[in-house]
Design an enzyme around this catalytic site. Sequence first.
Site, PDB file in Angstrom:
ATOM      1  N   TRP A  64      27.337  30.913  39.917  1.00 55.11           N
ATOM      2  CA  TRP A  64      29.234  30.532  39.078  1.00 55.11           C
ATOM      3  C   TRP A  64      28.454  29.506  37.878  1.00 55.11           C
ATOM      4  CZ3 TRP A  64      33.899  28.651  40.134  1.00 55.11           C
ATOM      5  CH2 TRP A  64      34.302  28.477  38.957  1.00 55.11           C
ATOM      6  N   ASP A 107      33.041  32.127  48.939  1.00 51.39           N
ATOM      7  CA  ASP A 107      33.624  32.052  47.905  1.00 51.39           C
ATOM      8  C   ASP A 107      34.014  33.931  47.700  1.00 51.39           C
ATOM      9  OD1 ASP A 107      34.736  31.883  45.465  1.00 51.39           O
ATOM     10  OD2 ASP A 107      33.218  31.157  44.303  1.00 51.39           O
ATOM     11  N   LYS A 162      42.230  37.092  39.351  1.00 52.80           N
ATOM     12  CA  LYS A 162      41.212  38.721  39.169  1.00 52.80           C
ATOM     13  C   LYS A 162      42.011  39.909  40.104  1.00 52.80           C
ATOM     14  CE  LYS A 162      38.370  35.871  37.799  1.00 52.80           C
ATOM     15  NZ  LYS A 162      37.415  34.234  37.916  1.00 52.80           N
TER      16      LYS A 162
HETATM   17  C1  LMR Z   1      34.418  33.580  35.445  1.00 53.93           C
HETATM   18  O1  LMR Z   1      33.001  33.469  36.015  1.00 53.93           O
HETATM   19  O2  LMR Z   1      34.027  34.094  34.427  1.00 53.93           O
HETATM   20  C2  LMR Z   1      35.334  33.582  36.088  1.00 53.93           C
HETATM   21  O3  LMR Z   1      35.198  33.388  36.858  1.00 53.93           O
HETATM   22  C3  LMR Z   1      36.510  32.788  34.534  1.00 53.93           C
HETATM   23  C4  LMR Z   1      35.628  30.940  34.961  1.00 53.93           C
HETATM   24  O4  LMR Z   1      36.448  30.030  35.586  1.00 53.93           O
HETATM   25  O5  LMR Z   1      34.240  30.993  34.712  1.00 53.93           O
END
Ligand code: LMR
Length: 398
Positions: A128, A209, A244
């Site tokens: 992420w 996570d 989510k």
């Molecule tokens: C995403 O990856 O798009 C979500 O987890 C929202 C974010 O805050 O990045």
Amino acid sequence: MFEKLSLIPPDPILKIISEYNEDVRSNKIDLGVGVYRDSFGETPIMSVVKSAESHILSTQKSKAYIGLAGDTIYNKNIQKLILGDIKIAEDRIFTIQTAGGTTSLRVASELLKETSKNINIWVSNPTWSNHIPVLESTNINFREYPYYDMETNTLLFDRMIACLETVPKGDAVLLHACCHNPTGMDPTLEQWKKIIQVMKSRELLPFIDNAYQGLANGLDEDASALRLMASEFNELIISSSCSKNFGLYRDRVGALTVITKNEDSNKKTKSNVLKIVRTMGSVPPDHGAACVGYILSDKSLTQKWKSELDDVKVRLKNMRKELAGSLKNKTNSHDFSHIVRANGMFSFLGITSEQVQALKSQYGIYMEESGRINVAGITMENVSYLTDSITKVLESHQ
Ligand code: LMR
């Protein structure tokens, strides 16, 4: 004095929201930020959340502080949601409410830095796009383990294991419980068992996570790797989010759960966590967590929530099939079957950043520069325009 500051580029995911909003084309498509959209392209408030909100509005008598750990009813229920029937002695575990999953990740990182100045946090490559900035802001060392092959759109499982076998004892490994962000590709249960075996032999700490529980294959199924780890390891960190699975994005509802070896270390760990929370933002926001706590304390509301969440899960799976099927027919050459194998909101489309740019500028189709798409942005109305546009861009920008 502020002139000494350097300009920081905007967050790669959140900037897509404003770029998309500014686009005046009526056929534009937002496949950017991980926010659920229904078949009409809307992000509605779950009806069970609406019921909880009206209950809270009519019964809440005070806005006084609750405490640094947040709402105890929420915390108890989140622990149960995450761990199911896994039994952990009460004096070895605690859960605190946090302002979203991100704050939980940050508090956990601060805690790990407090336990050891030399610890490394190992993150998947890719991960992420906010994981690394969170670790950087904590000023903690991080390293990457191989995870995903962009060429074949498969897990680099053997390389991941080979890497974990070399990780120094005592380091922490950041793992995605399910619906890996950004790839959507999760290890199988057999693969998780191997990961656990290697991590145990290297005495590594799982830092999990858990942001998408319920969006892949069901609430229990999506927690199976996490629960296996909770029963196998003496120590564990779980950062979870209700953004989510309850659709409570802007209300910032998250939690941090820590399992420790014994009661003494539990008390010390919790005291450190609360000190970090106090200086980072103090008490968490109440409203969203109060809704979740209320829903999960009531059997019939919980059932309603599960059924609404099931609709989300089914729609995501259906849109994956629509997209992959339509792309296969139209492109005739490319293999998009990985989109169907992936879980949750995200998949890599498997296109170049030039192709991503072309989709944005020529067709008003927005996604992360890496080619990560949020499949919830796809509807039966826009899928044909989307796959026509992708096919044209694949032909014109090779
Ligand atoms: C995403 O990856 O798009 C979500 O987890 C929202 C974010 O805050 O990045």
